[in-house]
Structures are given as C-alpha cells and as structure tokens.
Design an enzyme around this catalytic site. Structure first.
Site, PDB file in Angstrom:
ATOM      1  N   SER A 103       0.833  -1.200   0.000  1.00 57.60           N
ATOM      2  CA  SER A 103       0.000   0.000   0.000  1.00 57.60           C
ATOM      3  C   SER A 103       0.873   1.258   0.000  1.00 57.60           C
ATOM      4  O   SER A 103       1.702   1.439  -0.892  1.00 57.60           O
ATOM      5  CB  SER A 103      -0.964  -0.046   1.193  1.00 57.60           C
ATOM      6  OG  SER A 103      -1.994   0.895   1.060  1.00 57.60           O
ATOM      7  N   ASP A 159      -9.726  -4.757  -5.288  1.00 61.89           N
ATOM      8  CA  ASP A 159      -9.281  -3.753  -4.315  1.00 61.89           C
ATOM      9  C   ASP A 159      -9.947  -2.412  -4.627  1.00 61.89           C
ATOM     10  O   ASP A 159      -9.701  -1.805  -5.664  1.00 61.89           O
ATOM     11  CB  ASP A 159      -7.755  -3.620  -4.399  1.00 61.89           C
ATOM     12  CG  ASP A 159      -7.186  -2.708  -3.313  1.00 61.89           C
ATOM     13  OD1 ASP A 159      -7.961  -2.030  -2.613  1.00 61.89           O
ATOM     14  OD2 ASP A 159      -5.945  -2.680  -3.180  1.00 61.89           O
ATOM     15  N   HIS A 209      -7.903  -5.450  -0.643  1.00 64.10           N
ATOM     16  CA  HIS A 209      -6.670  -4.670  -0.528  1.00 64.10           C
ATOM     17  C   HIS A 209      -5.520  -5.416   0.133  1.00 64.10           C
ATOM     18  O   HIS A 209      -4.401  -5.402  -0.364  1.00 64.10           O
ATOM     19  CB  HIS A 209      -6.948  -3.371   0.228  1.00 64.10           C
ATOM     20  CG  HIS A 209      -5.752  -2.479   0.347  1.00 64.10           C
ATOM     21  ND1 HIS A 209      -5.018  -2.078  -0.754  1.00 64.10           N
ATOM     22  CD2 HIS A 209      -5.128  -1.929   1.425  1.00 64.10           C
ATOM     23  CE1 HIS A 209      -4.021  -1.298  -0.366  1.00 64.10           C
ATOM     24  NE2 HIS A 209      -4.052  -1.217   0.949  1.00 64.10           N
TER      25      HIS A 209
END
Length: 268
Positions: free
Chosen positions: A107, A214, A244
């Site tokens: 991320s 996601d 995610h």
C-alpha cells in the site's frame, strides 16, 4: 510463530521502533515496509513465512505509526520515511554483508519502497509491491482540495474477504482509526508526483501484485504508476476477487507462496 525482536533507533523525526525476525541459517534479507495507519506487527505471519523460507526479516514502524514517536499518522515528507527505511536496510546489510536484500512494500509502503528503489536500487536484489499506492490515489485526489479532513473510519470490508481481518484491524490499538492529517495528504501527493517524474526502476527485478477487487487502492490507478516506473524485469499478478490486504486475504497462502517463489527465482 517465529520469535520477534523489537529495537529502536533515532529516526529522522524521532525514535523509531523496528522489528526483526530471523532464520537460524539465513540466505537472504527481507525489509518489510507497512502501509498507512498501521504497523509492522500486523505482518508477523508474513515474516514467519519468509523466515521459514530462510530470510532475516526486518522493518520499522513509520514515524507517527505503531510504536514509533511522533504525532499520529503525520508525515510531512515521504522521503523522511524512506530515510528511516534506509537506516533499517543499512543495519541489515551491516549485520549480514554477504546476503542479498529484498524489499517488500504494501500500500503506502509500496510507494515508500518504490521511492527507496529509485534512490537506492543498487542495494536491492529484488522488489515486491503489494497493492502499492502508485500513479495516483483516489483517496488523495478526494482529500487534497478539502480544508478539513473528514473523520470517517475506513470501511474494513475493503481489506479482505475474511471478516476476522476487519475485526482485528478495528480492535488493534496501534492502528490509527482517526482522520487523515492534511500535511500527510499533501506529502503523499508530492511523493506520487516525485516517483512518477523519476521514472524507471531499470533492471531491478520487480514483482507487482494486487487484489483485482481492491477498492481502497484501485488497480486501475496503480496501473498508471506501474507504467511510469516499470523497468526491464517486471512480473505481475492480479488475484481475482481479492481485496486490498492480499497478505491477509482468504488466499494468503497462495500469495505468500508466490512471493517466495519470486524471490527464489531471482536469487537462485
């Protein structure tokens, strides 16, 4: 589960808590770079899988995150986070000078890891990017024009198809559950532009992996960044239905096996 060792160093903006997990006879080092609002303790199962595969695994809690000092989730320059990651990587290279170094970023940590690779790519043997914030991020696009940051908690159903992951996230006192800080949003926007402008990772072996479903960091947005930074050795994998946090998804064993297979393919 592999034994975790916590330690501390003087970071760019205060004391930084770091963690290390180690195999008895390691043949490579992995630096883990966590995402926004969380901490490295959430990656103990990832570290365990990598250690069982022969790695020394280490990484920091970013400034203002987890056990590290600083106002919660306040980042004024992502390059400061990169500098702290570099400190951990330098220490790992000092302790294991003959072992190749792999970086794994998730991320926002994928943004940090990519920036690290642009600045220090000659120190890396490989780079793994999990659902990375690259190209542009619709969250930043929405928040940047606002004077006040909305205090809306993350929809934990976007993290994983496993509801236990969302509950653990909500119950974790080291996870930030408040609003974004405006300086952090600005810093993320600047970092995205900086990484896009810097461009290619050259011949660094890179594994880009993303949950196809996601909605927190959308693959179509990340795709624009991957196209900016991709070098000559890019491997890609989209996981159908995954959200995610692919390391916490219902198929996380498959995901971790893909990571270790990629590392083996590069290093051997």
């Amino acid at each position: 589960m592999t034994t975790e060792r916590k330690w501390e160093f003087a970071g760019t903006r205060g004391a930084v808590t770091a963690r290390t997990w180690a195999a008895d006879d390691p043949w490579h080092v992995v630096v883990l770079v966590h995402g926004y609002g969380e901490h490295l303790g959430r990656y103990a199962h990832v570290a365990d899988a990598l250690v069982r595969y022969g790695a020394v695994v280490c990484g920091p809690d970013h400034m203002g995150h987890g056990g590290s000092a600083g106002e919660r989730v306040l980042i004024e320059d992502v390059d400061d986070v990169v500098a702290d990651v570099n400190t951990v990587a330098d220490m790992a290279r000092r302790d294991h000078p003959r072992l190749p170094l792999v970086m794994v970023g998730h991320s926002m940590g994928g943004l940090v890891a990519t920036r690290y690779a642009q600045l220090h790519g000659d120190t890396l043997a490989a780079l793994v990017l999990s659902g990375p914030v690259l190209g542009h991020w619709h969250v930043v696009d929405a928040l940047l024009p606002l004077d006040e940051m909305p205090d809306e908690p993350i929809d934990t159903s976007t993290l994983s198809r496993d509801p236990a992951v969302g509950k653990a996230y909500t119950d974790d006192p080291l996870v930030w559950h408040g609003p974004y800080k405006k300086p952090t949003v600005k810093a993320l926007d600047t970092a995205l532009r900086r990484v896009n402008a810097h461009g290619s990772l050259g011949d660094l072996p890179t594994f880009y992996m993303h949950g196809a479903a996601d909605e927190l960091v959308r693959p179509r947005d990340t795709r624009t960044g991957i196209d900016r930074v991709r070098g000559t050795d890019l491997t890609e994998r989209l996981y159908p239905g995954a959200r995610h946090e692919i390391f916490n998804e219902t198929n996380h064993e498959e995901v971790l096996a893909d990571v270790t297979a990629f590392i083996e393919g590069v290093l051997t």
